[in-house]
Design a protein around this motif. Structure first.
Motif, mmCIF file in Angstrom:
data_model
loop_
_atom_site.group_PDB
_atom_site.id
_atom_site.type_symbol
_atom_site.label_atom_id
_atom_site.label_comp_id
_atom_site.label_asym_id
_atom_site.label_seq_id
_atom_site.Cartn_x
_atom_site.Cartn_y
_atom_site.Cartn_z
ATOM 1 N N GLN A 62 33.561 -39.042 119.851
ATOM 2 C CA GLN A 62 33.163 -38.247 121.445
ATOM 3 C C GLN A 62 32.064 -38.818 122.119
ATOM 4 N N ARG A 63 32.505 -38.589 123.355
ATOM 5 C CA ARG A 63 30.734 -38.886 123.906
ATOM 6 C C ARG A 63 29.777 -38.046 123.102
ATOM 7 N N TRP A 65 28.359 -39.676 121.046
ATOM 8 C CA TRP A 65 28.879 -39.372 119.013
ATOM 9 C C TRP A 65 28.746 -40.780 118.588
ATOM 10 N N GLY A 66 28.787 -41.380 117.545
ATOM 11 C CA GLY A 66 29.859 -42.829 116.968
ATOM 12 C C GLY A 66 29.323 -43.462 118.424
ATOM 13 N N ARG A 67 29.915 -44.681 118.113
ATOM 14 C CA ARG A 67 30.001 -45.873 119.435
ATOM 15 C C ARG A 67 30.196 -46.055 120.525
ATOM 16 N N SER A 68 30.830 -44.471 120.784
ATOM 17 C CA SER A 68 30.612 -44.084 122.336
ATOM 18 C C SER A 68 28.943 -44.315 122.536
ATOM 19 N N VAL A 69 27.546 -44.027 121.956
ATOM 20 C CA VAL A 69 26.415 -43.952 122.313
ATOM 21 C C VAL A 69 26.399 -45.236 122.320
ATOM 22 N N ILE A 70 26.065 -46.165 123.803
ATOM 23 C CA ILE A 70 25.459 -47.362 123.269
ATOM 24 C C ILE A 70 23.585 -47.195 123.802
ATOM 25 N N LYS A 71 23.298 -46.567 123.768
ATOM 26 C CA LYS A 71 22.108 -47.028 123.684
ATOM 27 C C LYS A 71 21.553 -45.637 123.378
ATOM 28 N N SER A 72 20.282 -45.194 123.094
ATOM 29 C CA SER A 72 19.388 -43.895 123.004
ATOM 30 C C SER A 72 19.174 -42.905 123.693
ATOM 31 N N SER A 73 18.926 -43.148 124.783
ATOM 32 C CA SER A 73 18.908 -41.633 125.533
ATOM 33 C C SER A 73 20.380 -41.063 125.751
ATOM 34 N N LYS A 75 22.601 -40.287 123.262
ATOM 35 C CA LYS A 75 23.096 -39.470 121.769
ATOM 36 C C LYS A 75 22.650 -37.806 122.184
ATOM 37 N N GLY A 76 24.262 -37.611 121.641
ATOM 38 C CA GLY A 76 24.118 -35.770 122.053
ATOM 39 C C GLY A 76 24.325 -35.719 123.310
ATOM 40 N N LEU A 77 24.866 -36.307 123.536
ATOM 41 C CA LEU A 77 24.768 -36.511 125.812
ATOM 42 C C LEU A 77 26.350 -35.755 126.079
ATOM 43 N N THR A 78 26.777 -34.537 125.611
ATOM 44 C CA THR A 78 28.465 -33.822 125.688
ATOM 45 C C THR A 78 28.453 -33.864 127.136
ATOM 46 N N GLY A 79 27.855 -33.267 127.794
ATOM 47 C CA GLY A 79 27.795 -32.906 128.883
ATOM 48 C C GLY A 79 28.212 -31.540 128.517
ATOM 49 N N PRO A 80 28.247 -30.482 129.484
ATOM 50 C CA PRO A 80 29.195 -28.932 129.440
ATOM 51 C C PRO A 80 30.486 -28.649 128.647
ATOM 52 N N THR A 81 30.776 -27.722 128.393
ATOM 53 C CA THR A 81 32.339 -27.691 127.943
ATOM 54 C C THR A 81 33.414 -28.062 128.954
#
Length: 306
Positions: A62-63, A65-73, A75-81
């Motif tokens: 998911q956005r 998380w995991g390998r979808s995170v390319i840079k530290s900023s 992390k956890g940046l999922t956006g709203p529901t």
């Protein structure tokens, strides 16, 4: 069985890591949504077992998380529901219409997202889903780890001002599984980074609260042929997500084809419990799916009902 890795680009240009476990004798397909501080390559033998039984598994990180995170900023940046649900839709839509029955499953946070998507997802995509499964869905945090109400309120208020501000929320490794090797692997997995954003954490809590408080309604008409088919499984000793809250939610669902499976004494990751238990869980999931795919002697419900 074979595997295939790739990247899926969603409508806003974000790229999500994907992995597929392809069945050689395909009888059904399953799109899988992982949980908080998790990723699709951390499900051990669960996906290969399903694939060996004829179920192709489409999974993604998911956005945030995991390998979808390319840079530290990120992390956890999922956006709203709305963004979370749109990402799920974006992964499913290219698979429709499917040549074999298509199912959607989520674990923990992902389980709550699947339940929410059942209610709020686009009808033109939901009509292709044969059935839904939720493994230990996050309806409520277990009382032993539930944050103070004031902490939640303050976090939500701060999230409106600083939505991208990151906050570490550690899941105690000893609660995820009774298998000490799984506990160790989870604690040492750098892709399980425990980092959410204030907006993402607030969205996760709000989705859970809406499910717990009955604001999200699950009824007939959310699946293929106008039928909603739902399976929910939960371990009684899960100290991450509340077993009681999941059962209470399930009991409010008024559809004909539903099943709640209790796993006495099991922890949070049912797919990663020790010994034969993980195999038992995979077999339970495979049977439920294949029973609704005409692959185990049960009637294969016709798509002509659409």
């Amino acid at each position: 069985m074979s595997t295939e890795e790739g990247w899926h680009t969603v409508d806003d240009g974000a790229k999500l890591y994907t992995k597929t476990w392809k069945a050689s004798d395909e009888k059904a397909r399953l799109v899988f949504v992982h949980g908080f501080s998790d990723h699709c390559n951390a499900y051990y033998n669960f996906f290969p077992t399903l694939s060996a039984k004829g179920i192709t598994v489409y999974a993604f990180d998911q956005r945030g998380w995991g390998r979808s995170v390319i840079k530290s900023s990120q992390k956890g940046l999922t956006g709203p529901t709305t963004r979370v649900l749109a990402d799920i839709t974006s992964l499913i839509r290219p698979l429709t219409p499917s040549p074999v029955p298509l199912f959607l499953m989520g674990h923990s946070m992902g389980g709550a997202e699947v339940l929410t998507w059942m209610s709020q997802g686009p009808a033109d995509v939901k009509k292709h889903i044969r059935g839904y499964l939720a493994e230990t869905p996050f309806i409520a945090i277990h009382p032993s780890t539930r944050p103070l109400k004031m902490t939640v309120v303050l976090g939500r208020l701060a999230g409106k001002v600083l939505p991208r501000k990151q906050m570490v929320q550690v899941i105690d490794a000893k609660f995820v599984s009774r298998d000490s090797a799984v506990q160790k692997a989870f604690a040492e997995d750098r892709l399980c980074h425990d980092t959410g954003t204030l907006e993402g954490l607030a969205g996760m809590l709000d989705r859970a609260a809406d499910l717990e408080n009955g604001k999200v309604k699950i009824s007939e008409g959310a699946g293929e042929g106008g039928i909603t088919r739902l399976w929910v499984g939960h371990g009684t000793e899960d100290k991450v997500c509340s077993y009681g809250a999941a059962k209470e939610f399930f009991d409010t669902v008024t559809v004909k084809d539903k099943e709640f499976k209790t796993y006495p004494g099991w922890y949070h990751k049912l797919h990663a419990e020790p010994g034969e238990d993980s195999i038992t869980f995979a077999n339970d999931i495979a049977k439920w799916i294949l029973d609704r795919s005409g692959a185990t002697g049960e009637p294969n419900e016709s798509k002509s009902k659409l």
